[in-house]
Structures are given as structure tokens and as C-alpha cells.
Design a protein around this motif. Sequence first.
Motif, PDB file in Angstrom:
ATOM      1  N   ASP A  75       0.834  -1.202   0.000  1.00 35.44           N
ATOM      2  CA  ASP A  75       0.000   0.000   0.000  1.00 35.44           C
ATOM      3  C   ASP A  75       0.869   1.253   0.000  1.00 35.44           C
ATOM      4  O   ASP A  75       0.601   2.206  -0.739  1.00 35.44           O
ATOM      5  CB  ASP A  75      -0.934  -0.011   1.210  1.00 35.44           C
ATOM      6  CG  ASP A  75      -1.880   1.171   1.217  1.00 35.44           C
ATOM      7  OD1 ASP A  75      -2.434   1.511   0.146  1.00 35.44           O
ATOM      8  OD2 ASP A  75      -2.059   1.777   2.288  1.00 35.44           O
ATOM      9  N   GLU A  76       1.920   1.240   0.801  1.00 31.49           N
ATOM     10  CA  GLU A  76       2.828   2.382   0.864  1.00 31.49           C
ATOM     11  C   GLU A  76       3.533   2.611  -0.482  1.00 31.49           C
ATOM     12  O   GLU A  76       3.645   3.744  -0.949  1.00 31.49           O
ATOM     13  CB  GLU A  76       3.864   2.151   1.968  1.00 31.49           C
ATOM     14  CG  GLU A  76       4.776   3.325   2.210  1.00 31.49           C
ATOM     15  CD  GLU A  76       5.752   3.061   3.351  1.00 31.49           C
ATOM     16  OE1 GLU A  76       6.932   3.386   3.183  1.00 31.49           O
ATOM     17  OE2 GLU A  76       5.322   2.533   4.381  1.00 31.49           O
ATOM     18  N   MET A  77       3.963   1.522  -1.121  1.00 28.44           N
ATOM     19  CA  MET A  77       4.625   1.647  -2.427  1.00 28.44           C
ATOM     20  C   MET A  77       3.666   2.210  -3.474  1.00 28.44           C
ATOM     21  O   MET A  77       4.038   3.080  -4.265  1.00 28.44           O
ATOM     22  CB  MET A  77       5.175   0.302  -2.893  1.00 28.44           C
ATOM     23  CG  MET A  77       6.390  -0.166  -2.122  1.00 28.44           C
ATOM     24  SD  MET A  77       7.159  -1.652  -2.793  1.00 28.44           S
ATOM     25  CE  MET A  77       5.854  -2.855  -2.675  1.00 28.44           C
ATOM     26  N   ILE A  78       2.438   1.705  -3.468  1.00 30.81           N
ATOM     27  CA  ILE A  78       1.447   2.181  -4.439  1.00 30.81           C
ATOM     28  C   ILE A  78       1.140   3.652  -4.190  1.00 30.81           C
ATOM     29  O   ILE A  78       1.108   4.462  -5.123  1.00 30.81           O
ATOM     30  CB  ILE A  78       0.158   1.328  -4.377  1.00 30.81           C
ATOM     31  CG1 ILE A  78       0.430  -0.067  -4.928  1.00 30.81           C
ATOM     32  CG2 ILE A  78      -0.974   1.993  -5.158  1.00 30.81           C
ATOM     33  CD1 ILE A  78      -0.710  -1.045  -4.717  1.00 30.81           C
ATOM     34  N   SER A  79       0.932   4.017  -2.928  1.00 32.76           N
ATOM     35  CA  SER A  79       0.615   5.405  -2.589  1.00 32.76           C
ATOM     36  C   SER A  79       1.741   6.355  -2.989  1.00 32.76           C
ATOM     37  O   SER A  79       1.492   7.422  -3.554  1.00 32.76           O
ATOM     38  CB  SER A  79       0.339   5.543  -1.094  1.00 32.76           C
ATOM     39  OG  SER A  79      -0.780   4.791  -0.733  1.00 32.76           O
ATOM     40  N   SER A  80       2.978   5.960  -2.711  1.00 32.50           N
ATOM     41  CA  SER A  80       4.097   6.843  -3.061  1.00 32.50           C
ATOM     42  C   SER A  80       4.266   6.940  -4.572  1.00 32.50           C
ATOM     43  O   SER A  80       4.576   8.010  -5.095  1.00 32.50           O
ATOM     44  CB  SER A  80       5.394   6.383  -2.390  1.00 32.50           C
ATOM     45  OG  SER A  80       5.775   5.112  -2.848  1.00 32.50           O
ATOM     46  N   ALA A  81       4.034   5.840  -5.290  1.00 31.93           N
ATOM     47  CA  ALA A  81       4.121   5.884  -6.748  1.00 31.93           C
ATOM     48  C   ALA A  81       3.036   6.779  -7.336  1.00 31.93           C
ATOM     49  O   ALA A  81       3.282   7.552  -8.264  1.00 31.93           O
ATOM     50  CB  ALA A  81       4.011   4.475  -7.330  1.00 31.93           C
ATOM     51  N   MET A  82       1.834   6.710  -6.751  1.00 32.89           N
ATOM     52  CA  MET A  82       0.734   7.549  -7.234  1.00 32.89           C
ATOM     53  C   MET A  82       1.004   9.018  -6.941  1.00 32.89           C
ATOM     54  O   MET A  82       0.713   9.882  -7.768  1.00 32.89           O
ATOM     55  CB  MET A  82      -0.585   7.112  -6.597  1.00 32.89           C
ATOM     56  CG  MET A  82      -1.106   5.800  -7.134  1.00 32.89           C
ATOM     57  SD  MET A  82      -2.576   5.179  -6.304  1.00 32.89           S
ATOM     58  CE  MET A  82      -3.751   6.481  -6.561  1.00 32.89           C
ATOM     59  N   ALA A  83       1.576   9.312  -5.781  1.00 30.96           N
ATOM     60  CA  ALA A  83       1.868  10.700  -5.421  1.00 30.96           C
ATOM     61  C   ALA A  83       2.987  11.267  -6.281  1.00 30.96           C
ATOM     62  O   ALA A  83       2.978  12.448  -6.632  1.00 30.96           O
ATOM     63  CB  ALA A  83       2.252  10.784  -3.943  1.00 30.96           C
ATOM     64  N   ALA A  84       3.936  10.418  -6.644  1.00 26.93           N
ATOM     65  CA  ALA A  84       5.097  10.878  -7.405  1.00 26.93           C
ATOM     66  C   ALA A  84       4.798  11.063  -8.896  1.00 26.93           C
ATOM     67  O   ALA A  84       5.439  11.872  -9.553  1.00 26.93           O
ATOM     68  CB  ALA A  84       6.255   9.891  -7.239  1.00 26.93           C
ATOM     69  N   ASP A  85       3.824  10.325  -9.409  1.00 25.26           N
ATOM     70  CA  ASP A  85       3.595  10.362 -10.855  1.00 25.26           C
ATOM     71  C   ASP A  85       2.097  10.308 -11.161  1.00 25.26           C
ATOM     72  O   ASP A  85       1.452   9.292 -10.935  1.00 25.26           O
ATOM     73  CB  ASP A  85       4.309   9.176 -11.505  1.00 25.26           C
ATOM     74  CG  ASP A  85       4.319   9.247 -13.023  1.00 25.26           C
ATOM     75  OD1 ASP A  85       3.526  10.013 -13.613  1.00 25.26           O
ATOM     76  OD2 ASP A  85       5.128   8.532 -13.626  1.00 25.26           O
ATOM     77  N   PRO A  86       1.547  11.394 -11.709  1.00 23.71           N
ATOM     78  CA  PRO A  86       0.116  11.414 -12.047  1.00 23.71           C
ATOM     79  C   PRO A  86      -0.266  10.343 -13.076  1.00 23.71           C
ATOM     80  O   PRO A  86      -1.396   9.870 -13.077  1.00 23.71           O
ATOM     81  CB  PRO A  86      -0.122  12.811 -12.626  1.00 23.71           C
ATOM     82  CG  PRO A  86       1.081  13.612 -12.275  1.00 23.71           C
ATOM     83  CD  PRO A  86       2.196  12.668 -11.971  1.00 23.71           C
ATOM     84  N   GLN A  87       0.685   9.943 -13.924  1.00 23.06           N
ATOM     85  CA  GLN A  87       0.382   8.901 -14.908  1.00 23.06           C
ATOM     86  C   GLN A  87       0.126   7.560 -14.217  1.00 23.06           C
ATOM     87  O   GLN A  87      -0.724   6.789 -14.645  1.00 23.06           O
ATOM     88  CB  GLN A  87       1.497   8.772 -15.931  1.00 23.06           C
ATOM     89  CG  GLN A  87       1.546   9.944 -16.894  1.00 23.06           C
ATOM     90  CD  GLN A  87       2.667   9.804 -17.894  1.00 23.06           C
ATOM     91  OE1 GLN A  87       3.711   9.243 -17.600  1.00 23.06           O
ATOM     92  NE2 GLN A  87       2.446  10.334 -19.081  1.00 23.06           N
ATOM     93  N   VAL A  88       0.874   7.280 -13.161  1.00 22.56           N
ATOM     94  CA  VAL A  88       0.660   6.052 -12.402  1.00 22.56           C
ATOM     95  C   VAL A  88      -0.733   6.080 -11.784  1.00 22.56           C
ATOM     96  O   VAL A  88      -1.478   5.100 -11.848  1.00 22.56           O
ATOM     97  CB  VAL A  88       1.741   5.869 -11.312  1.00 22.56           C
ATOM     98  CG1 VAL A  88       1.396   4.708 -10.391  1.00 22.56           C
ATOM     99  CG2 VAL A  88       3.109   5.660 -11.937  1.00 22.56           C
TER     100      VAL A  88
END
Length: 129
Positions: A75-88
Motif C-alpha cells: 500500500d505504501e509503495m502504491i501510494s508513493s508511486a501515485m503521489a510521485a507520478d500522475p500517470q501512475v
Amino acid sequence: MAHEGKADEQLFQLLANLLHQVESLTNQEEVELRTKIEALGLEVTKVPSKSLKQLDELEIAKELDKLSEKLDNVDEMISSAMAADPQVQSLLSDTADIWMPVITASADERRNFTPSVGENSETEANCES
């Protein structure tokens, strides 16, 4: 049990396709993320060894705590990836109808998954473009 394996296979194929799209869009190879997806795929398909003894409630609780911790990390990895990249965030949102039922379903629900031919072809066509 064959349906469960098929659902897992479809989920990890989708994840691989999404990762490929992200790599194509960013022109960067995501080695760490690819490795984590592959490791998770192996973990999900691993057949548990036959235990010689029955687990007691305390042991079961410990195992559930370990699994919860792993899920928190995902969950933390997904959340950080989503926060870092709008395309994700966009890719995950656009495909949530495919992956959310797989990861939130009970074992019985996962066994009942049956892909429809139209959906599978459409998903593959979208991932290839």
C-alpha cells in the motif's frame, strides 16, 4: 483452483503491461518495480508446504500480522508511486475494475472469476497500444 490461478495470471499480466506502458512513456526502465512485481507473483503462486502440526490461534495471528505488514508495504509503495507520478495514478484508476476485485476477493470469490472473451481481448488491445 484453476480459476484462482487464471485470475492471478491475469492480474500479473496486467501489472507487467502497465509497467511496460509506464516505461515506454517515461523512457526509463523500472528495474526495482519489475523485480518486486515478479517476487510478489512468485509469492502469490507459491504452494504452502504441508504442515505436520496444526497451527494454534496465536501462530495464526502471528502469520496474519506478517501478511498485514506485507500488505501495508505494498500500500505504501502504491501510494508513493501515485503521489510521485500522475500517470501512475491515472493508470491505476483506469484499470481498477480489473485489479481491485482480484486483490479484495475472498478465496471462494476468486475461484469463481471467469474472464469473458471480449474483456480479455479489449484489455490486451489497450495494453498493446
